[in-house]
Design an enzyme around this catalytic site. Structure first.
Site, PDB file in Angstrom:
ATOM      1  CG  ASP A 165       7.588  -0.064  -1.145  1.00 15.69           C
ATOM      2  OD1 ASP A 165       6.494  -0.167  -1.748  1.00 15.69           O
ATOM      3  OD2 ASP A 165       7.678  -0.123   0.098  1.00 15.69           O
ATOM      4  CE  LYS A 166       1.551   4.227  -3.885  1.00 12.61           C
ATOM      5  NZ  LYS A 166       0.473   3.776  -2.970  1.00 12.61           N
ATOM      6  CG  HIS A 167       5.048   6.414   1.481  1.00 10.22           C
ATOM      7  ND1 HIS A 167       4.505   5.647   2.480  1.00 10.22           N
ATOM      8  CD2 HIS A 167       4.797   7.708   1.818  1.00 10.22           C
ATOM      9  CE1 HIS A 167       3.945   6.436   3.374  1.00 10.22           C
ATOM     10  NE2 HIS A 167       4.112   7.688   3.011  1.00 10.22           N
ATOM     11  CB  SER A 168       0.330   7.055  -1.330  1.00  7.59           C
ATOM     12  OG  SER A 168      -0.660   8.071  -1.282  1.00  7.59           O
ATOM     13  CB  THR A 172      -2.521  -0.327   1.885  1.00  2.00           C
ATOM     14  OG1 THR A 172      -2.407   0.860   1.105  1.00  2.00           O
ATOM     15  CG2 THR A 172      -2.334  -1.533   0.990  1.00  2.00           C
ATOM     16  NE  ARG A 202       5.667  13.361  14.039  1.00  2.00           N
ATOM     17  CZ  ARG A 202       5.409  12.751  12.878  1.00  2.00           C
ATOM     18  NH1 ARG A 202       5.783  11.495  12.693  1.00  2.00           N
ATOM     19  NH2 ARG A 202       4.782  13.391  11.918  1.00  2.00           N
ATOM     20  CB  SER A 238       7.605   9.390  10.437  1.00  2.00           C
ATOM     21  OG  SER A 238       6.650   8.380  10.685  1.00  2.00           O
ATOM     22  CE  LYS A 274       6.161   3.884   8.796  1.00  2.00           C
ATOM     23  NZ  LYS A 274       6.312   5.192   9.445  1.00  2.00           N
ATOM     24  CE  LYS A 275       6.811   2.784   2.021  1.00  2.00           C
ATOM     25  NZ  LYS A 275       6.120   1.562   1.539  1.00  2.00           N
TER      26      LYS A 275
END
Length: 435
Positions: A80-83, A120, A168, A183, A187-188
């Site tokens: 996977d990828k996260h931005s 997204t 937060r 955070s 999730k990832k």
């Protein structure tokens, strides 16, 4: 409740709670054993005093384990990828199916828009009939069939994060490096990944305007994810201008489809190749990062990525013929207006955050949680830094619901784009690699 008091007291006194204590606190966040006041005190204590490397890893894994951790047996790596968020950033929509076309499985858990940056899931909402709210069983089915799925986090994925994130937001502790890291990664990691690539953006259109802060976050994320057992690399990427030349939900889906169907390339393909190349190399599916980048661009060029995207869209309830006829399915704005350059010269700077807020003001982003969006509005055909423009030449196209909204966006756009007599070099897209 004595457990919460003990943990908060330790943090206040600059001591790191044990792994068992952090596990207890995360579970208690998820099941509401701790009060909002105690959750807020915990967040503030972490924000002020930090957790250190060991505590950050322990909190991340505790939050991951507060709910269901997915398990895959698919005959290939789960990546996977996260931005960290930017403008014109529809990379996920292109990269996920391109990776799937390269033999990778991508269960991408994504989010809605935040502040001036688009989400997204909101972009996918522009596709009629499509649902991003899938059960774990439905997610598994879509990933098995298409090789990828882009969905929201279900209620049973890292529930401690949902609770702490809300706290937060109202306690001015969003900026905590430890809490940001926990955070994002909880999730990832709950998605059961074998590998992850992080796109940490820096510049006018990013949350992080400062290169040193971006590097610090990238290093914390990479160190924590790897310590948690997930092979992770981060790229620091430029966000001084939009990645794709469009901002807005349906407009960014349109840019995605132009790339997937071979009508355009540009920086969106370059960004996907850079991130995908790292993922494929880290997973030992290719010899090196360049070979991985070539595999991604090849999957886009030969139409295999578009095929995977179409399968994903149909499996998630969208139109079966979306790839073939995407333009007729996407909503269009009522007012479409070209914005002409006020003078001749060179584009030397773009205030990305201002562009993002212009889209929010058009109705394409939220000012309050839960607000309905106008999925058709936004900006398209945005010029890039370094471009020479003549007076009267379009700088961008505004897509609005009303003429008065277009007027407001036009004013914001003109103020956000700097035109000067002398050119500046176009900025590099990838600034650094960490991990």
């Amino acid at each position: 409740m004595s457990g919460a008091r003990t943990i908060i007291s330790k943090l206040r006194n600059r001591q790191t709670p044990s792994r068992e204590e952090l596990n207890w606190f995360a579970q208690s966040l998820a099941d509401h054993t701790v009060t909002d006041a105690q959750a807020g005190a915990f967040a503030m204590a972490v924000c002020l005093n930090g957790l250190g490397d060991v505590g950050r890893v322990a909190l991340t894994m505790a939050m991951r384990d507060s709910g269901r951790v997915l398990d895959w047996n698919l005959g290939g790596p789960v990546l996977d990828k996260h931005s960290t968020g930017g403008i014109g950033d529809c990379v996920s929509l292109v990269l996920a199916p391109a990776l799937a076309a390269c033999g990778v499985f991508v269960p991408m858990i994504s989010g809605r828009g935040l502040g001036h940056t688009g989400g997204t899931l909101d972009k996918l909402s522009a596709i009629p009939g499509l649902s991003t709210e899938l059960s774990v069983e439905q997610l598994h089915d879509v990933v098995t069939r298409a090789g990828c799925a882009i969905v929201g986090a279900g209620a049973d994925i890292a529930p401690a994060d949902k609770r702490l994130y809300a706290v937060r937001d109202v306690t001015s502790t969003v900026e905590s490096l430890d809490l940001i890291t926990a955070s994002i990664l909880s999730k990832k990691l709950a998605a059961g990944l074998d590998g992850l690539v992080l796109d940490v953006k820096v510049g006018a259109g990013a949350f992080m305007k400062d290169r040193a802060a971006a590097n610090e976050l990238a290093e914390a994320l990479v160190k924590t994810a790897n310590a948690a057992g997930c092979k992770t690399t981060a790229l620091i990427s430029d966000m001084s201008q939009p990645v794709a030349p469009a901002l807005g939900n349906a407009l960014e889906v349109a840019e995605t489809m132009k790339v997937l169907t071979g009508q355009t390339k540009g920086k969106l393909v370059e960004m996907c190749a850079s991130l995908g190349g790292v993922l494929l190399a880290d997973a030992h599916l290719v010899e090196d990062v360049q070979a991985g980048a070539d595999a991604i661009t090849g999957a886009i060029a030969d139409g295999l990525a578009a095929e995977r995207f179409g399968t994903m869209i149909a499996a998630m309830g969208g139109p079966v013929q979306f790839v073939e006829s995407w333009a007729r399915f996407l909503p269009e704005a009522t007012v479409i207006r070209e914005i002409a350059a006020p003078a001749s010269g060179y584009v030397t700077a773009i205030d990305g955050e201002a562009l993002g807020m212009a889209v929010v003001d058009l109705g394409g982003g939220r000012k309050v949680e839960g607000e309905a969006l106008n999925l058709a509005v936004g900006l398209s055909d945005v010029v890039r830094i370094g471009t020479q423009v003549a007076r009267g030449q379009p700088l961008a196209v505004v897509h609005a619901g009303r003429a008065s909204d277009a007027d407001q966006a036009e004013t914001a756009l003109r103020a956000a784009i700097t035109i000067a007599a002398s050119p500046v070099p176009a900025p590099d897209l990838i600034l650094d690699r960490i991990g």
